[in-house]
Design a protein around this motif. Structure first.
Motif, PDB file in Angstrom:
ATOM      1  N   THR A   4      90.745 123.966  61.025  1.00 19.69           N
ATOM      2  CA  THR A   4      91.071 125.152  61.826  1.00 19.69           C
ATOM      3  C   THR A   4      90.394 126.390  61.260  1.00 19.69           C
ATOM      4  N   ARG A   5      90.517 126.574  59.960  1.00 15.91           N
ATOM      5  CA  ARG A   5      89.886 127.733  59.315  1.00 15.91           C
ATOM      6  C   ARG A   5      88.365 127.672  59.416  1.00 15.91           C
ATOM      7  N   ALA A   6      87.812 126.472  59.238  1.00 16.53           N
ATOM      8  CA  ALA A   6      86.360 126.308  59.326  1.00 16.53           C
ATOM      9  C   ALA A   6      85.865 126.598  60.741  1.00 16.53           C
ATOM     10  N   THR A   7      86.599 126.155  61.752  1.00 16.19           N
ATOM     11  CA  THR A   7      86.212 126.398  63.145  1.00 16.19           C
ATOM     12  C   THR A   7      86.266 127.894  63.469  1.00 16.19           C
ATOM     13  N   THR A   8      87.296 128.560  62.998  1.00 17.96           N
ATOM     14  CA  THR A   8      87.406 130.011  63.195  1.00 17.96           C
ATOM     15  C   THR A   8      86.236 130.727  62.524  1.00 17.96           C
ATOM     16  N   ALA A   9      85.898 130.316  61.321  1.00 18.24           N
ATOM     17  CA  ALA A   9      84.777 130.927  60.591  1.00 18.24           C
ATOM     18  C   ALA A   9      83.448 130.646  61.295  1.00 18.24           C
ATOM     19  N   ALA A  10      83.284 129.432  61.811  1.00 16.70           N
ATOM     20  CA  ALA A  10      82.053 129.090  62.534  1.00 16.70           C
ATOM     21  C   ALA A  10      81.926 129.945  63.788  1.00 16.70           C
ATOM     22  N   ALA A  11      83.028 130.126  64.512  1.00 19.20           N
ATOM     23  CA  ALA A  11      83.010 130.966  65.710  1.00 19.20           C
ATOM     24  C   ALA A  11      82.648 132.401  65.352  1.00 19.20           C
ATOM     25  N   LEU A  13      80.870 133.412  62.755  1.00 21.16           N
ATOM     26  CA  LEU A  13      79.462 133.444  62.368  1.00 21.16           C
ATOM     27  C   LEU A  13      78.569 133.430  63.605  1.00 21.16           C
ATOM     28  N   LEU A  14      78.832 132.517  64.522  1.00 21.89           N
ATOM     29  CA  LEU A  14      78.012 132.421  65.726  1.00 21.89           C
ATOM     30  C   LEU A  14      78.110 133.689  66.567  1.00 21.89           C
ATOM     31  N   THR A  15      79.308 134.239  66.675  1.00 18.36           N
ATOM     32  CA  THR A  15      79.506 135.488  67.415  1.00 18.36           C
ATOM     33  C   THR A  15      78.740 136.635  66.746  1.00 18.36           C
ATOM     34  N   ALA A  16      78.772 136.671  65.427  1.00 17.97           N
ATOM     35  CA  ALA A  16      78.045 137.711  64.689  1.00 17.97           C
ATOM     36  C   ALA A  16      76.541 137.617  64.929  1.00 17.97           C
ATOM     37  N   PHE A  17      76.045 136.415  65.219  1.00 15.27           N
ATOM     38  CA  PHE A  17      74.631 136.235  65.532  1.00 15.27           C
ATOM     39  C   PHE A  17      74.327 136.448  67.010  1.00 15.27           C
ATOM     40  N   GLY A  18      75.354 136.826  67.771  1.00 11.98           N
ATOM     41  CA  GLY A  18      75.130 137.165  69.172  1.00 11.98           C
ATOM     42  C   GLY A  18      75.348 136.037  70.156  1.00 11.98           C
ATOM     43  N   LEU A  19      75.849 134.899  69.718  1.00  9.41           N
ATOM     44  CA  LEU A  19      76.114 133.785  70.629  1.00  9.41           C
ATOM     45  C   LEU A  19      77.474 133.983  71.287  1.00  9.41           C
ATOM     46  N   ASP A  20      77.504 133.881  72.594  1.00 10.15           N
ATOM     47  CA  ASP A  20      78.757 133.970  73.343  1.00 10.15           C
ATOM     48  C   ASP A  20      79.435 132.601  73.261  1.00 10.15           C
ATOM     49  N   VAL A  21      80.502 132.505  72.486  1.00 10.54           N
ATOM     50  CA  VAL A  21      81.194 131.218  72.321  1.00 10.54           C
ATOM     51  C   VAL A  21      82.354 131.062  73.312  1.00 10.54           C
ATOM     52  N   SER A  22      82.310 131.842  74.394  1.00 13.71           N
ATOM     53  CA  SER A  22      83.372 131.727  75.396  1.00 13.71           C
ATOM     54  C   SER A  22      82.886 131.074  76.682  1.00 13.71           C
ATOM     55  N   SER A  23      81.589 130.811  76.796  1.00 12.83           N
ATOM     56  CA  SER A  23      81.080 130.183  78.016  1.00 12.83           C
ATOM     57  C   SER A  23      81.442 128.699  78.014  1.00 12.83           C
ATOM     58  N   GLU A  24      81.359 128.098  79.179  1.00 13.14           N
ATOM     59  CA  GLU A  24      81.720 126.680  79.308  1.00 13.14           C
ATOM     60  C   GLU A  24      80.869 125.787  78.397  1.00 13.14           C
ATOM     61  N   SER A  25      79.592 126.109  78.268  1.00 12.81           N
ATOM     62  CA  SER A  25      78.713 125.254  77.468  1.00 12.81           C
ATOM     63  C   SER A  25      78.784 125.518  75.969  1.00 12.81           C
ATOM     64  N   LYS A  27      81.800 126.981  74.330  1.00 16.34           N
ATOM     65  CA  LYS A  27      83.141 127.224  73.783  1.00 16.34           C
ATOM     66  C   LYS A  27      83.554 126.199  72.725  1.00 16.34           C
ATOM     67  N   ARG A  28      82.953 124.996  72.752  1.00 19.02           N
ATOM     68  CA  ARG A  28      83.283 123.995  71.727  1.00 19.02           C
ATOM     69  C   ARG A  28      82.216 123.917  70.634  1.00 19.02           C
ATOM     70  N   THR A  29      81.235 124.814  70.692  1.00 24.19           N
ATOM     71  CA  THR A  29      80.161 124.799  69.691  1.00 24.19           C
ATOM     72  C   THR A  29      80.692 124.981  68.265  1.00 24.19           C
ATOM     73  N   PRO A  30      81.594 125.923  68.002  1.00 32.33           N
ATOM     74  CA  PRO A  30      82.111 126.035  66.631  1.00 32.33           C
ATOM     75  C   PRO A  30      82.773 124.734  66.147  1.00 32.33           C
ATOM     76  N   GLU A  31      83.531 124.087  67.005  1.00 31.52           N
ATOM     77  CA  GLU A  31      84.175 122.817  66.642  1.00 31.52           C
ATOM     78  C   GLU A  31      83.131 121.735  66.378  1.00 31.52           C
ATOM     79  N   ARG A  32      82.109 121.669  67.238  1.00 29.68           N
ATOM     80  CA  ARG A  32      81.043 120.672  67.030  1.00 29.68           C
ATOM     81  C   ARG A  32      80.277 120.955  65.745  1.00 29.68           C
ATOM     82  N   MET A  33      80.066 122.231  65.461  1.00 28.18           N
ATOM     83  CA  MET A  33      79.376 122.635  64.233  1.00 28.18           C
ATOM     84  C   MET A  33      80.163 122.172  63.002  1.00 28.18           C
TER      85      MET A  33
END
Length: 183
Positions: A4-11, A13-25, A27-33
């Motif tokens: 859970t903590r790792a997924t939150t941190a991944a989200a 990080l990705l958001t800080a790099f400008g990736l929208d992690v709320s789109s359908e394609s 939203k599960r990227t942090p979990e997959r990462m």
């Protein structure tokens, strides 16, 4: 591992790099990462299977082309390659699949190639008590090929030798010739 903590941190990080992690394609990227890193950092458990060396086999046993993936501890980027692992049997011989398992055991953690090479050789020497051990790793480091110097196709070769493979010149030459390093 705190997924859970790792997924939150991944989200984050990705958001800080400008990736929208709320789109359908995405939203599960942090979990997959997180799952990808967990897979990269988790070796399968195994028991070292050895057998009596009833035939008194005293020549080199070598496996080449053992594929591995590890993670550069400096950049958290993968490095991939192949291992050549060999030994001169003592009283026991090892189940052949176990050589690849030992490579996996030590490659599935953040580290440097030099340490990985030595860890494999030391572990086999301590657990198998052979007359000699040799390990050669050839790897491409994405921290070097995709960023920084950006030198695609560059490989790094490391070796660690113990016992007769280190100390006997003819045995050492045979190990490198059979392992393909003499080419």
């Amino acid at each position: 591992m705190d997924v859970t903590r790792a997924t939150t941190a991944a989200a984050a990080l990705l958001t800080a790099f400008g990736l929208d992690v709320s789109s359908e394609s995405t939203k599960r990227t942090p979990e997959r990462m997180v799952n990808a890193y967990r897979e990269l950092l988790t070796p399968r458990e195994f028991d070292l299977t050895t057998f009596p060396n009833d035939e008194d086999y005293d020549e080199l046993l070598l496996q080449r082309g053992i594929a591995f993936v590890s993670l550069c501890e400096h950049h958290a980027l993968p490095f991939t390659g192949t291992a050549t692992v060999g030994y001169l049997p003592g009283d026991r011989i090892v189940g052949l699949s176990k050589l690849a398992r030992v490579v996996e055991l030590f490659s599935r953690r953040p580290q440097v190639q030099e340490r990985l090479t030595k860890q494999i050789a030391v572990w086999l020497d301590e657990h198998l008590s052979p007359k000699g051990v040799g390990v050669v790793l050839r790897a491409e480091h994405t921290c070097m090929t995709l960023r920084g110097v950006q030198a695609p196709g560059t490989t790094t070769v490391t070796s660690s030798l113990r016992g007769e493979i280190l100390n006997d010149e003819r045995t050492r030459a045979e190990f490198f010739a059979l392992g393909g390093a003499a080419r």
